[in-house]
Scaffold this motif. Structure first.
Motif, PDB file in Angstrom:
ATOM      1  N   GLN A   1       0.829  -1.207   0.000  1.00  0.00           N
ATOM      2  CA  GLN A   1       0.000   0.000   0.000  1.00  0.00           C
ATOM      3  C   GLN A   1       0.865   1.261   0.000  1.00  0.00           C
ATOM      4  O   GLN A   1       0.618   2.191  -0.766  1.00  0.00           O
ATOM      5  CB  GLN A   1      -0.932  -0.004   1.212  1.00  0.00           C
ATOM      6  N   ARG A   2       1.890   1.292   0.826  1.00  0.00           N
ATOM      7  CA  ARG A   2       2.774   2.458   0.900  1.00  0.00           C
ATOM      8  C   ARG A   2       3.515   2.664  -0.421  1.00  0.00           C
ATOM      9  O   ARG A   2       3.574   3.771  -0.954  1.00  0.00           O
ATOM     10  CB  ARG A   2       3.774   2.286   2.040  1.00  0.00           C
TER      11      ARG A   2
ATOM     12  N   PHE B   1      -1.176   4.279  -2.098  1.00  0.00           N
ATOM     13  CA  PHE B   1      -2.625   4.170  -1.950  1.00  0.00           C
ATOM     14  C   PHE B   1      -3.058   4.539  -0.539  1.00  0.00           C
ATOM     15  O   PHE B   1      -2.459   4.084   0.443  1.00  0.00           O
ATOM     16  CB  PHE B   1      -3.102   2.745  -2.236  1.00  0.00           C
ATOM     17  N   SER B   2      -4.124   5.304  -0.440  1.00  0.00           N
ATOM     18  CA  SER B   2      -4.752   5.589   0.849  1.00  0.00           C
ATOM     19  C   SER B   2      -5.618   4.388   1.236  1.00  0.00           C
ATOM     20  O   SER B   2      -5.915   3.529   0.403  1.00  0.00           O
ATOM     21  CB  SER B   2      -5.633   6.840   0.741  1.00  0.00           C
ATOM     22  N   ASP B   3      -6.037   4.360   2.505  1.00  0.00           N
ATOM     23  CA  ASP B   3      -6.944   3.290   2.938  1.00  0.00           C
ATOM     24  C   ASP B   3      -8.238   3.323   2.127  1.00  0.00           C
ATOM     25  O   ASP B   3      -8.784   2.275   1.783  1.00  0.00           O
ATOM     26  CB  ASP B   3      -7.260   3.424   4.431  1.00  0.00           C
ATOM     27  N   GLU B   4      -8.709   4.540   1.815  1.00  0.00           N
ATOM     28  CA  GLU B   4      -9.935   4.672   1.024  1.00  0.00           C
ATOM     29  C   GLU B   4      -9.770   4.071  -0.367  1.00  0.00           C
ATOM     30  O   GLU B   4     -10.638   3.351  -0.852  1.00  0.00           O
ATOM     31  CB  GLU B   4     -10.335   6.141   0.905  1.00  0.00           C
ATOM     32  N   ARG B   5      -8.637   4.345  -0.976  1.00  0.00           N
ATOM     33  CA  ARG B   5      -8.379   3.800  -2.325  1.00  0.00           C
ATOM     34  C   ARG B   5      -8.320   2.277  -2.280  1.00  0.00           C
ATOM     35  O   ARG B   5      -8.847   1.606  -3.162  1.00  0.00           O
ATOM     36  CB  ARG B   5      -7.078   4.368  -2.878  1.00  0.00           C
ATOM     37  N   VAL B   6      -7.655   1.733  -1.281  1.00  0.00           N
ATOM     38  CA  VAL B   6      -7.575   0.273  -1.151  1.00  0.00           C
ATOM     39  C   VAL B   6      -8.972  -0.321  -0.987  1.00  0.00           C
ATOM     40  O   VAL B   6      -9.295  -1.343  -1.607  1.00  0.00           O
ATOM     41  CB  VAL B   6      -6.645  -0.124   0.021  1.00  0.00           C
ATOM     42  N   SER B   7      -9.808   0.331  -0.192  1.00  0.00           N
ATOM     43  CA  SER B   7     -11.165  -0.197   0.020  1.00  0.00           C
ATOM     44  C   SER B   7     -11.989  -0.147  -1.261  1.00  0.00           C
ATOM     45  O   SER B   7     -12.902  -0.957  -1.442  1.00  0.00           O
ATOM     46  CB  SER B   7     -11.873   0.556   1.144  1.00  0.00           C
ATOM     47  N   ARG B   8     -11.685   0.767  -2.174  1.00  0.00           N
ATOM     48  CA  ARG B   8     -12.393   0.827  -3.458  1.00  0.00           C
ATOM     49  C   ARG B   8     -11.863  -0.222  -4.441  1.00  0.00           C
ATOM     50  O   ARG B   8     -12.548  -0.582  -5.392  1.00  0.00           O
ATOM     51  CB  ARG B   8     -12.268   2.224  -4.077  1.00  0.00           C
ATOM     52  N   ILE B   9     -10.647  -0.678  -4.223  1.00  0.00           N
ATOM     53  CA  ILE B   9     -10.063  -1.688  -5.108  1.00  0.00           C
ATOM     54  C   ILE B   9     -10.615  -3.073  -4.783  1.00  0.00           C
ATOM     55  O   ILE B   9     -10.956  -3.847  -5.675  1.00  0.00           O
ATOM     56  CB  ILE B   9      -8.521  -1.684  -4.998  1.00  0.00           C
TER      57      ILE B   9
END
Length: 129
Positions: A30-31, A35-43
């Motif tokens: 992620q780092r 990617f932000s946590d929000e972006r990861v959750s959308r992926i």
């Protein structure tokens, strides 16, 4: 047996990927991807997960066929498949400007999935030809 080994390998690779990109190397991935946590959750949504699993299945079936039918022994075939996968992945990552750490995380996963598939073919290969 061919399809069963491919299916099991796809599910195993997918499960390994879930562990690899969460508990083992999720924070690094992620780092390094930025990617932000929000972006990861959308992926990681059901539709994308289903597409990823379907692509794992196609890849596992294709690799099973290559491992069984390339003209060398299983170890040489597995190395050739791994070199193609990792080589292509590294090339794309370099041109995408990815870090060496991210390349190592992603290509480490690729190598592990080839090893898992090769183990399945090694175990059940004589029953598939």
């Amino acid at each position: 047996m061919f399809y069963i080994v491919g299916l099991v390998a796809a599910v195993a690779s997918f499960a390994i990927g879930c562990l690899w990109y969460t508990a083992l190397f999720g924070a690094v991935w992620q780092r390094e991807m930025g990617f932000s946590d929000e972006r990861v959750s959308r992926i990681f949504v059901p539709g994308r997960i289903a597409l990823a699993l379907a692509s794992e299945l196609v890849a596992a079936l294709s690799m099973t066929g290559m491992l069984l039918h390339l003209p060398y022994d299983l170890a040489v075939n597995a190395v050739m498949v791994a070199v193609v996968l990792v080589g292509a992945g590294v090339k794309l990552a370099v041109y995408d400007g990815k870090s060496l750490l991210l390349i190592a995380v992603n290509q480490g996963y690729q190598l592990l999935t080839v090893a898992v598939l090769t183990s399945g073919v090694l175990r059940f290969g004589s029953q598939m030809t």
